[in-house]
Design a protein around this motif. Sequence first.
Motif, short mmCIF file in Angstrom:
data_model
loop_
_atom_site.label_atom_id
_atom_site.label_comp_id
_atom_site.label_asym_id
_atom_site.label_seq_id
_atom_site.Cartn_x
_atom_site.Cartn_y
_atom_site.Cartn_z
N LEU A 60 50.43 -16.66 -37.02
CA LEU A 60 50.08 -15.44 -37.28
C LEU A 60 48.98 -14.81 -37.13
O LEU A 60 47.91 -15.30 -37.02
CB LEU A 60 51.12 -15.16 -38.48
N PRO A 61 48.67 -13.18 -36.49
CA PRO A 61 48.20 -12.89 -36.37
C PRO A 61 46.75 -13.21 -38.03
O PRO A 61 47.13 -12.69 -39.03
CB PRO A 61 48.93 -10.58 -36.38
N LYS A 93 43.89 -12.67 -41.02
CA LYS A 93 44.27 -11.13 -42.14
C LYS A 93 43.57 -12.01 -42.71
O LYS A 93 43.26 -12.83 -43.91
CB LYS A 93 46.09 -11.24 -42.78
#
Length: 454
Positions: free
Chosen positions: A61-62, A64
């Motif tokens: 996932l992106p 963070k």
Amino acid sequence: MFRNFNRVDARFLLLVSAAHAIFYLIAWHYKHIYNGDSHEYIYMATNIKNAGWFYAGNPVLPVKEEFMTLRPPGYPLFLCFIYFFTLNNWIVLLVQNLVSIFNIYFLRYTITRLGYQKRYDWLLLAFILLFPSQFVNANIIAPDILLQSCVVAYFYCFIAFTQEKHWRYMLGMGLVLAAGAFVKPVLYPVVYLHAVGVLVYASIRRDALMRAAICATVPLLLIIGYGYINYERTGKPHFSSTQSFNAIFYYYNFYKDEYGIDKAEQFLQTERSHVEKLPTFSQRYDYANARGIQLLKQNSASYLPYHIGHSLRMFIDPGKGELDMFVGLLTLSKLYDVHNTAGFFDTIRDKGYAGIEDYMARNPTLPIAAVVLFFNLLRLVGFVLFLFSKQYSFRLRVFITALVGYFVFIAGPIANTRYFIPVSLIMIGTAVLACQHILQRQRNKAIIATAGNL
């Protein structure tokens, strides 16, 4: 610790090991070995193993920034070490059970320095075996048992230092404290308090100021150094992003009990939505902390009693929710469902005492929880007696009060039994010491009376 190991010690270890084996088999049967945080530790451990990447989020996932510092590296490195040999969480739990057994034996060894007599092993075992959270948490992928190791070692080093005055124990206190902070960030503020305490102690005694400065500085440098590493990664000097998350989440339960579930959900969603819109991690972190302080100021008259009340409940909480999850009577989805079945006190509040029968029918583990609650009350009484006993030094009693009190207060409305695990053995040990004193006094009276009759 094992220098004069004998049959009494072997019997104690055997019984403790048997209890752990039973709970390990229960875990194997029900397979509820994860909590809401487990996946983040596993992600971080596998990310370290596969790419040397200290990141607690899903790597597909992106990225963070919050997940870069959400979990400190201690427990993920522990998992990673085992994963290098085998990617098997049952081996992790086996090792955690061994660590838990060591913690209990180490606690027993530690309180012998305070006068504990092994003839009262039956009492110590009763308090330990009737605190199932110790065994449940040994069989959960979570850092609490490792954190307990650090806190018990901290307790031991303090006692050893007060008795022997060797500064290596004071250095050991600082190092295990810093190690505990790297396992779980709840301890990192204590490193600063510890440093102040060491310097104040040395200043009052006017003794070994250089050694005291080293003992105070080394753990501080570890914490500050890690904060600088996080600054390089996220643009914000800090130890863990969990702090900013909890600064707002503390008020969720407060709003729920004060204004109802719908208001609490709306509050949390609004706050988190606002945080997520801020463009940089530094802004999100600072806003969440500032908002937490603002909420405290706005609700101080009502929130502080609420926080303290929920904190004090940890002293007697039987851990029924943890036990229900462990044996599959409660799931994570039900736990986080805001419309989940009401708890015991909520049932009483909503339906009166007529609702108790319905609650008991829905909660088959209630009899176990009742027995645990009874022993927790006995433990609390023994702990209080210890704190007021002049048989032990004032310095020791203040130290234990501060250590236990810190963990109890810091949990507040998000508290459950696993937050108490780090100091649970210390509280059990001191309660047993107080009970031993009473039982020994009665025993001596009986011996004197018998001798008089002869």
